[in-house]
Scaffold this motif. Structure first.
Motif, PDB file in Angstrom:
ATOM      1  N   THR A 272       0.595  -1.068   0.187  1.00 17.96           N
ATOM      2  CA  THR A 272      -0.199  -0.269  -0.203  1.00 17.96           C
ATOM      3  C   THR A 272       0.837   1.140  -0.055  1.00 17.96           C
ATOM      4  OG1 THR A 272      -1.985  -0.982   0.882  1.00 17.96           O
ATOM      5  CG2 THR A 272      -1.973   1.116   1.127  1.00 17.96           C
ATOM      6  N   VAL A 273       2.300   1.632   1.045  1.00 15.38           N
ATOM      7  CA  VAL A 273       3.176   2.302   0.987  1.00 15.38           C
ATOM      8  C   VAL A 273       3.901   2.688  -0.733  1.00 15.38           C
ATOM      9  CG1 VAL A 273       4.915   3.043   1.980  1.00 15.38           C
ATOM     10  CG2 VAL A 273       3.582   2.410   3.471  1.00 15.38           C
ATOM     11  N   ASP A 274       3.830   1.757  -1.233  1.00 16.37           N
ATOM     12  CA  ASP A 274       4.548   1.328  -2.215  1.00 16.37           C
ATOM     13  C   ASP A 274       3.495   2.298  -3.627  1.00 16.37           C
ATOM     14  OD1 ASP A 274       7.266   0.235  -1.272  1.00 16.37           O
ATOM     15  OD2 ASP A 274       6.548  -1.890  -2.006  1.00 16.37           O
ATOM     16  N   THR A 275       2.260   1.729  -3.173  1.00 12.65           N
ATOM     17  CA  THR A 275       1.513   2.240  -4.490  1.00 12.65           C
ATOM     18  C   THR A 275       1.213   3.674  -4.490  1.00 12.65           C
ATOM     19  OG1 THR A 275       0.822   0.255  -3.901  1.00 12.65           O
ATOM     20  CG2 THR A 275      -1.362   1.981  -5.011  1.00 12.65           C
ATOM     21  N   LEU A 276       1.237   3.818  -2.956  1.00 11.02           N
ATOM     22  CA  LEU A 276       0.990   5.567  -2.937  1.00 11.02           C
ATOM     23  C   LEU A 276       1.773   6.766  -2.950  1.00 11.02           C
ATOM     24  CD1 LEU A 276      -1.390   4.943   1.142  1.00 11.02           C
ATOM     25  CD2 LEU A 276      -2.227   5.987  -1.178  1.00 11.02           C
ATOM     26  N   THR A 277       3.096   6.044  -2.685  1.00  7.59           N
ATOM     27  CA  THR A 277       4.359   6.837  -3.298  1.00  7.59           C
ATOM     28  C   THR A 277       4.405   7.111  -4.554  1.00  7.59           C
ATOM     29  OG1 THR A 277       5.246   5.687  -1.144  1.00  7.59           O
ATOM     30  CG2 THR A 277       6.692   7.060  -2.826  1.00  7.59           C
ATOM     31  N   ALA A 278       3.990   5.899  -5.526  1.00 13.15           N
ATOM     32  CA  ALA A 278       4.485   5.789  -6.542  1.00 13.15           C
ATOM     33  C   ALA A 278       2.975   7.547  -7.175  1.00 13.15           C
ATOM     34  CB  ALA A 278       3.939   4.777  -7.401  1.00 13.15           C
ATOM     35  N   GLU A 279       1.722   6.872  -6.446  1.00 12.33           N
ATOM     36  CA  GLU A 279       0.610   8.057  -6.690  1.00 12.33           C
ATOM     37  C   GLU A 279       1.323   9.061  -6.377  1.00 12.33           C
ATOM     38  OE1 GLU A 279      -2.638   6.781  -5.189  1.00 12.33           O
ATOM     39  OE2 GLU A 279      -2.959   5.099  -6.432  1.00 12.33           O
ATOM     40  N   ALA A 280       2.374   9.663  -4.938  1.00  9.25           N
ATOM     41  CA  ALA A 280       2.719  10.583  -4.624  1.00  9.25           C
ATOM     42  C   ALA A 280       2.789  11.986  -5.859  1.00  9.25           C
ATOM     43  CB  ALA A 280       2.751  10.707  -3.973  1.00  9.25           C
ATOM     44  N   GLY A 281       3.635  11.067  -6.656  1.00 11.36           N
ATOM     45  CA  GLY A 281       5.207  11.559  -7.993  1.00 11.36           C
ATOM     46  C   GLY A 281       5.718  12.608  -6.741  1.00 11.36           C
ATOM     47  N   ASP A 282       6.572  14.217  -7.720  1.00 13.22           N
ATOM     48  CA  ASP A 282       7.786  14.288  -6.631  1.00 13.22           C
ATOM     49  C   ASP A 282       6.978  14.941  -5.472  1.00 13.22           C
ATOM     50  OD1 ASP A 282       9.846  15.819  -5.608  1.00 13.22           O
ATOM     51  OD2 ASP A 282      10.082  17.476  -7.668  1.00 13.22           O
ATOM     52  N   LEU A 283       7.975  14.821  -4.307  1.00 14.50           N
ATOM     53  CA  LEU A 283       7.415  14.989  -3.268  1.00 14.50           C
ATOM     54  C   LEU A 283       7.762  16.361  -2.658  1.00 14.50           C
ATOM     55  CD1 LEU A 283       8.222  11.630  -0.719  1.00 14.50           C
ATOM     56  CD2 LEU A 283       5.823  12.697  -1.947  1.00 14.50           C
TER      57      LEU A 283
ATOM     58  N   ALA B 122      15.759   9.616   0.658  1.00 10.43           N
ATOM     59  CA  ALA B 122      14.427  11.052   0.050  1.00 10.43           C
ATOM     60  C   ALA B 122      12.727  10.832   0.349  1.00 10.43           C
ATOM     61  CB  ALA B 122      14.865  10.159  -1.277  1.00 10.43           C
ATOM     62  N   GLY B 123      13.145  11.270   1.307  1.00 12.16           N
ATOM     63  CA  GLY B 123      11.396  11.367   2.342  1.00 12.16           C
ATOM     64  C   GLY B 123      10.284  10.017   2.284  1.00 12.16           C
TER      65      GLY B 123
ATOM     66  N   THR C 283      16.354  18.897  12.072  1.00 14.27           N
ATOM     67  CA  THR C 283      15.422  20.055  11.585  1.00 14.27           C
ATOM     68  C   THR C 283      14.957  20.923   9.858  1.00 14.27           C
ATOM     69  OG1 THR C 283      18.225  19.895  10.136  1.00 14.27           O
ATOM     70  CG2 THR C 283      17.890  21.029  13.144  1.00 14.27           C
ATOM     71  N   ALA C 284      14.906  20.109   9.654  1.00 13.74           N
ATOM     72  CA  ALA C 284      14.417  19.706   7.930  1.00 13.74           C
ATOM     73  C   ALA C 284      12.565  20.026   8.159  1.00 13.74           C
ATOM     74  CB  ALA C 284      15.178  19.008   7.416  1.00 13.74           C
ATOM     75  N   LYS C 285      12.222  20.566   7.271  1.00 13.50           N
ATOM     76  CA  LYS C 285      10.286  20.938   7.351  1.00 13.50           C
ATOM     77  C   LYS C 285      10.248  19.760   6.150  1.00 13.50           C
ATOM     78  CE  LYS C 285      10.756  23.076  11.281  1.00 13.50           C
ATOM     79  NZ  LYS C 285      10.678  22.817  12.132  1.00 13.50           N
ATOM     80  N   PRO C 286       9.086  18.400   6.704  1.00  8.81           N
ATOM     81  CA  PRO C 286       8.682  17.938   5.244  1.00  8.81           C
ATOM     82  C   PRO C 286       7.793  18.655   4.805  1.00  8.81           C
ATOM     83  CG  PRO C 286       7.563  17.516   7.248  1.00  8.81           C
ATOM     84  CD  PRO C 286       9.306  18.084   7.912  1.00  8.81           C
ATOM     85  N   SER C 287       7.815  18.169   3.778  1.00  8.21           N
ATOM     86  CA  SER C 287       6.924  19.712   2.132  1.00  8.21           C
ATOM     87  C   SER C 287       6.141  18.981   2.663  1.00  8.21           C
ATOM     88  CB  SER C 287       7.535  19.239   0.939  1.00  8.21           C
ATOM     89  OG  SER C 287       6.939  17.646   0.866  1.00  8.21           O
ATOM     90  N   GLN C 288       4.918  19.569   1.742  1.00  4.95           N
ATOM     91  CA  GLN C 288       3.352  19.630   2.522  1.00  4.95           C
ATOM     92  C   GLN C 288       3.259  18.341   1.301  1.00  4.95           C
ATOM     93  OE1 GLN C 288       1.154  21.461   3.995  1.00  4.95           O
ATOM     94  NE2 GLN C 288       0.036  19.265   4.158  1.00  4.95           N
ATOM     95  N   GLU C 289       4.009  17.908   0.894  1.00  2.00           N
ATOM     96  CA  GLU C 289       3.625  16.937  -0.579  1.00  2.00           C
ATOM     97  C   GLU C 289       3.740  15.771   0.239  1.00  2.00           C
ATOM     98  OE1 GLU C 289       4.337  19.658  -3.565  1.00  2.00           O
ATOM     99  OE2 GLU C 289       5.009  19.544  -1.053  1.00  2.00           O
ATOM    100  N   GLN C 290       4.910  15.932   1.121  1.00  2.00           N
ATOM    101  CA  GLN C 290       5.138  14.437   1.988  1.00  2.00           C
ATOM    102  C   GLN C 290       4.563  14.330   3.123  1.00  2.00           C
ATOM    103  OE1 GLN C 290       9.044  14.425   4.414  1.00  2.00           O
ATOM    104  NE2 GLN C 290       9.319  12.460   4.703  1.00  2.00           N
ATOM    105  N   LYS C 291       3.953  14.996   3.515  1.00  2.00           N
ATOM    106  CA  LYS C 291       2.757  14.836   4.861  1.00  2.00           C
ATOM    107  C   LYS C 291       1.264  14.777   4.389  1.00  2.00           C
ATOM    108  CE  LYS C 291       4.225  19.678   7.351  1.00  2.00           C
ATOM    109  NZ  LYS C 291       4.015  20.537   7.994  1.00  2.00           N
TER     110      LYS C 291
END
Length: 127
Positions: free
Chosen positions: A12-23, A51-52, A108-116
């Motif tokens: 499921t994680v792999d599928t959702l990650t592929a659908e998310a595209g560039d993070l 890589a997130g 210290t690094a903030k996750p992007s909105q796409e990663q969230k």
């Protein structure tokens, strides 16, 4: 919904990650790889944040390995609960092997909105 850390969950994680595209990650996260060894009643599960993205198995690029229980992993990496992360670290629920500077980058690094958004979808599909 798939049970946390099962083969179905990783699929499921792999599928959702592929659908998310560039993070759209900041460089500190885009270049970061951390291995995670999670212990629960079923034994150890190995995964990486590379890589997130969450991936099953260990990353050859990682210089740091974190050992923790499944509930701590859920709170810290899926819910982005940094207070839980600090508490778990201070009480020994997170054990660190390797390069501690990697944790500083993670802290210290903030996750992007796409990663969230991706991790929120993963959490919604997690039993």
């Amino acid at each position: 919904m798939a049970a946390f850390l099962t083969d179905d969950w990783f699929a499921t994680v792999d599928t959702l990650t592929a659908e998310a595209g560039d993070l759209n990650l900041p460089p500190a996260l885009a270049n970061l790889a951390i291995n995670l060894v999670v212990t629960d009643a079923a034994g150890n599960t190995e995964l990486a944040l590379d890589a997130g993205k969450i991936q099953k198995g260990l990353s050859t690029k990682a210089k740091t390995t974190l050992n923790m229980d499944a509930e701590t992993l859920r709170k810290v990496f899926l819910e982005f609960d940094m207070a839980a992360a600090m508490q778990a670290f201070m009480t020994g629920k997170i054990k660190v092997q390797g390069d501690m500077s990697q944790l500083m980058a993670l802290q210290t690094a903030k996750p992007s909105q796409e990663q969230k958004d991706l991790f929120k979808k993963v959490l919604e599909q997690t039993a």
